[in-house]
Design a protein around this motif. Sequence first.
Motif, PDB file in Angstrom:
ATOM      1  N   LYS A  57       0.834  -1.206   0.000  1.00  0.00           N
ATOM      2  CA  LYS A  57       0.000   0.000   0.000  1.00  0.00           C
ATOM      3  C   LYS A  57       0.874   1.264   0.000  1.00  0.00           C
ATOM      4  O   LYS A  57       0.538   2.250  -0.657  1.00  0.00           O
ATOM      5  N   CYS A  58       1.990   1.189   0.725  1.00  0.00           N
ATOM      6  CA  CYS A  58       2.921   2.325   0.746  1.00  0.00           C
ATOM      7  C   CYS A  58       3.487   2.561  -0.655  1.00  0.00           C
ATOM      8  O   CYS A  58       3.537   3.691  -1.138  1.00  0.00           O
ATOM      9  N   LEU A  59       3.888   1.465  -1.301  1.00  0.00           N
ATOM     10  CA  LEU A  59       4.465   1.595  -2.638  1.00  0.00           C
ATOM     11  C   LEU A  59       3.419   2.108  -3.626  1.00  0.00           C
ATOM     12  O   LEU A  59       3.694   2.975  -4.450  1.00  0.00           O
ATOM     13  N   ALA A  60       2.186   1.600  -3.455  1.00  0.00           N
ATOM     14  CA  ALA A  60       1.104   2.027  -4.352  1.00  0.00           C
ATOM     15  C   ALA A  60       0.798   3.512  -4.187  1.00  0.00           C
ATOM     16  O   ALA A  60       0.333   4.162  -5.121  1.00  0.00           O
ATOM     17  N   ALA A  61       1.049   4.034  -3.000  1.00  0.00           N
ATOM     18  CA  ALA A  61       0.792   5.461  -2.769  1.00  0.00           C
ATOM     19  C   ALA A  61       1.957   6.326  -3.263  1.00  0.00           C
ATOM     20  O   ALA A  61       1.939   7.535  -3.108  1.00  0.00           O
ATOM     21  N   GLY A  62       2.958   5.676  -3.846  1.00  0.00           N
ATOM     22  CA  GLY A  62       4.063   6.435  -4.436  1.00  0.00           C
ATOM     23  C   GLY A  62       5.293   6.522  -3.555  1.00  0.00           C
ATOM     24  O   GLY A  62       6.240   7.251  -3.859  1.00  0.00           O
ATOM     25  N   MET A  63       5.292   5.754  -2.470  1.00  0.00           N
ATOM     26  CA  MET A  63       6.468   5.805  -1.601  1.00  0.00           C
ATOM     27  C   MET A  63       7.535   4.827  -2.099  1.00  0.00           C
ATOM     28  O   MET A  63       7.249   3.909  -2.848  1.00  0.00           O
ATOM     29  N   ASP A  64       8.785   5.059  -1.650  1.00  0.00           N
ATOM     30  CA  ASP A  64       9.894   4.287  -2.201  1.00  0.00           C
ATOM     31  C   ASP A  64      10.365   3.159  -1.302  1.00  0.00           C
ATOM     32  O   ASP A  64      11.163   2.327  -1.721  1.00  0.00           O
ATOM     33  N   GLY A  65       9.954   3.195  -0.047  1.00  0.00           N
ATOM     34  CA  GLY A  65      10.442   2.165   0.863  1.00  0.00           C
ATOM     35  C   GLY A  65       9.734   2.286   2.184  1.00  0.00           C
ATOM     36  O   GLY A  65       8.830   3.106   2.359  1.00  0.00           O
ATOM     37  N   HIS A  66      10.199   1.477   3.117  1.00  0.00           N
ATOM     38  CA  HIS A  66       9.456   1.336   4.356  1.00  0.00           C
ATOM     39  C   HIS A  66      10.433   1.023   5.477  1.00  0.00           C
ATOM     40  O   HIS A  66      11.316   0.179   5.309  1.00  0.00           O
ATOM     41  N   ILE A  67      10.301   1.706   6.612  1.00  0.00           N
ATOM     42  CA  ILE A  67      11.027   1.263   7.801  1.00  0.00           C
ATOM     43  C   ILE A  67      10.037   0.974   8.913  1.00  0.00           C
ATOM     44  O   ILE A  67       9.000   1.618   9.021  1.00  0.00           O
ATOM     45  N   GLY A  68      10.373  -0.036   9.719  1.00  0.00           N
ATOM     46  CA  GLY A  68       9.474  -0.470  10.780  1.00  0.00           C
ATOM     47  C   GLY A  68       9.643   0.361  12.032  1.00  0.00           C
ATOM     48  O   GLY A  68      10.584   1.126  12.176  1.00  0.00           O
ATOM     49  N   LYS A  69       8.680   0.214  12.911  1.00  0.00           N
ATOM     50  CA  LYS A  69       8.779   0.827  14.239  1.00  0.00           C
ATOM     51  C   LYS A  69       8.761  -0.295  15.258  1.00  0.00           C
ATOM     52  O   LYS A  69       8.035  -1.252  15.063  1.00  0.00           O
ATOM     53  N   PRO A  70       9.463  -0.222  16.358  1.00  0.00           N
ATOM     54  CA  PRO A  70      10.324   0.885  16.769  1.00  0.00           C
ATOM     55  C   PRO A  70      11.455   1.141  15.768  1.00  0.00           C
ATOM     56  O   PRO A  70      11.957   0.204  15.139  1.00  0.00           O
ATOM     57  N   ILE A  71      11.792   2.399  15.647  1.00  0.00           N
ATOM     58  CA  ILE A  71      12.708   2.812  14.599  1.00  0.00           C
ATOM     59  C   ILE A  71      14.126   2.337  14.886  1.00  0.00           C
ATOM     60  O   ILE A  71      14.621   2.449  15.996  1.00  0.00           O
ATOM     61  N   ASP A  72      14.735   1.790  13.854  1.00  0.00           N
ATOM     62  CA  ASP A  72      16.047   1.175  14.002  1.00  0.00           C
ATOM     63  C   ASP A  72      17.091   2.022  13.281  1.00  0.00           C
ATOM     64  O   ASP A  72      16.904   2.409  12.129  1.00  0.00           O
ATOM     65  N   PHE A  73      18.155   2.292  13.999  1.00  0.00           N
ATOM     66  CA  PHE A  73      19.229   3.141  13.483  1.00  0.00           C
ATOM     67  C   PHE A  73      19.708   2.680  12.104  1.00  0.00           C
ATOM     68  O   PHE A  73      19.828   3.461  11.167  1.00  0.00           O
ATOM     69  N   ASN A  74      19.970   1.364  11.995  1.00  0.00           N
ATOM     70  CA  ASN A  74      20.559   0.881  10.747  1.00  0.00           C
ATOM     71  C   ASN A  74      19.602   0.960   9.565  1.00  0.00           C
ATOM     72  O   ASN A  74      20.016   1.181   8.434  1.00  0.00           O
ATOM     73  N   GLU A  75      18.313   0.799   9.856  1.00  0.00           N
ATOM     74  CA  GLU A  75      17.342   0.925   8.766  1.00  0.00           C
ATOM     75  C   GLU A  75      17.306   2.361   8.234  1.00  0.00           C
ATOM     76  O   GLU A  75      17.258   2.600   7.033  1.00  0.00           O
ATOM     77  N   VAL A  76      17.331   3.308   9.184  1.00  0.00           N
ATOM     78  CA  VAL A  76      17.277   4.714   8.786  1.00  0.00           C
ATOM     79  C   VAL A  76      18.517   5.075   7.975  1.00  0.00           C
ATOM     80  O   VAL A  76      18.430   5.624   6.872  1.00  0.00           O
ATOM     81  N   THR A  77      19.696   4.716   8.528  1.00  0.00           N
ATOM     82  CA  THR A  77      20.915   5.120   7.823  1.00  0.00           C
ATOM     83  C   THR A  77      21.065   4.354   6.509  1.00  0.00           C
ATOM     84  O   THR A  77      21.656   4.858   5.563  1.00  0.00           O
TER      85      THR A  77
END
Length: 316
Positions: free
Chosen positions: A287-307
């Motif tokens: 659904k995120c991709l269909a809305a035009g987004m490029d990727g996804h990170i989970g919560k709780p937010i992880d340092f390595n995913e963000v970087t």
Amino acid sequence: IEADKLELSLTEFEFERMLRRTVNVFEFRVAEKKQTLTVRMEPDIPLRIISDEQRLSQVITNLLGNAVKFTPDGGSIAIAVRKLTESPCTLEVRVTDTGIGIAPAQQAGLFRSFQQVDGSISRKFGGTGLGLAISKRILEMMNGTIRIESDTGKGAVFIFTIPVDVPVELPAVRAVKAERSSEHVPADDFTGRRILLAEDVAINREIVIAILSPLGLEIEEAADGQIAVDTFSANPEAWDLIFMDIHMPGMDGYEAARLIRALDHPRAKTVPIIAMTANAFKEDIEKCLAAGMDGHIGKPIDFNEVTGFLKKYFLR
Ligand code: ADP
């Protein structure tokens, strides 16, 4: 619990992290009910404490669950943590809601098993009448206390206190730890990159900011989807990447992403938009991709995913 078989399991853990994880679980329900949920922690709360992490989280979950359940749509819930005494360190946690409240005559009984304000409660709201009794037992085992301040129609405040041990941590130890944690800050330089951060929960914004600002990024906060769209469209060239929470009151992240992609500006088509959501089922990501987004990170937010995303988009 009735048979006194409950045993505490004491470990050293980060209080704020436990609180964040516990609160995050309610994000979806709070958004669904269009409620606001705020968390305030006084700055002198120790970083690490020794207590029973899981049970403490269970108590907060019970109180928060009730606050969300017994507060109508659009209401507000607040958690406030402060330190009452220094040594021994006693923490006080207040969970305040603007819900239906409880008459003083009913209050004492609520901590007994299977007790609810009246029979209509379980028909209307469900529940077992066990949460508060269990919470009280847990807190008593921890030498803590719990009380209510409330009246019918006036909302409720549940206040609990617990003495906790604080591991001895000399200032020098803290400094070394800070240095060590900066080790996993990549040598890569993101200085001057501008991030738009759309997220309604203040504590989540703080987490992302805590991760991003040491990397030299500039962050602009948007508390809902509409603000994110407005901020982006005011100057599309200014933004290098957008982190987009999905569940926000008012305009959610899907809609905000769609509106940004539909703007008549070349940057609106290319700016990376990364969703942030606790729901990481395949459909959610699609659904995120269909809305035009490029990727996804989970919560709780992880340092390595963000970087990981920063490297992907900024170091090409
Ligand atoms: P349950 O929520 O499963 O019924 P609890 O022991 O957690 O069991 O709560 C007992 C009762 O106390 C609830 O059924 C409700 O009547 C009342 N109550 C608890 N929290 C609140 C609150 N925040 N606002 C109003 N009533 C509450």
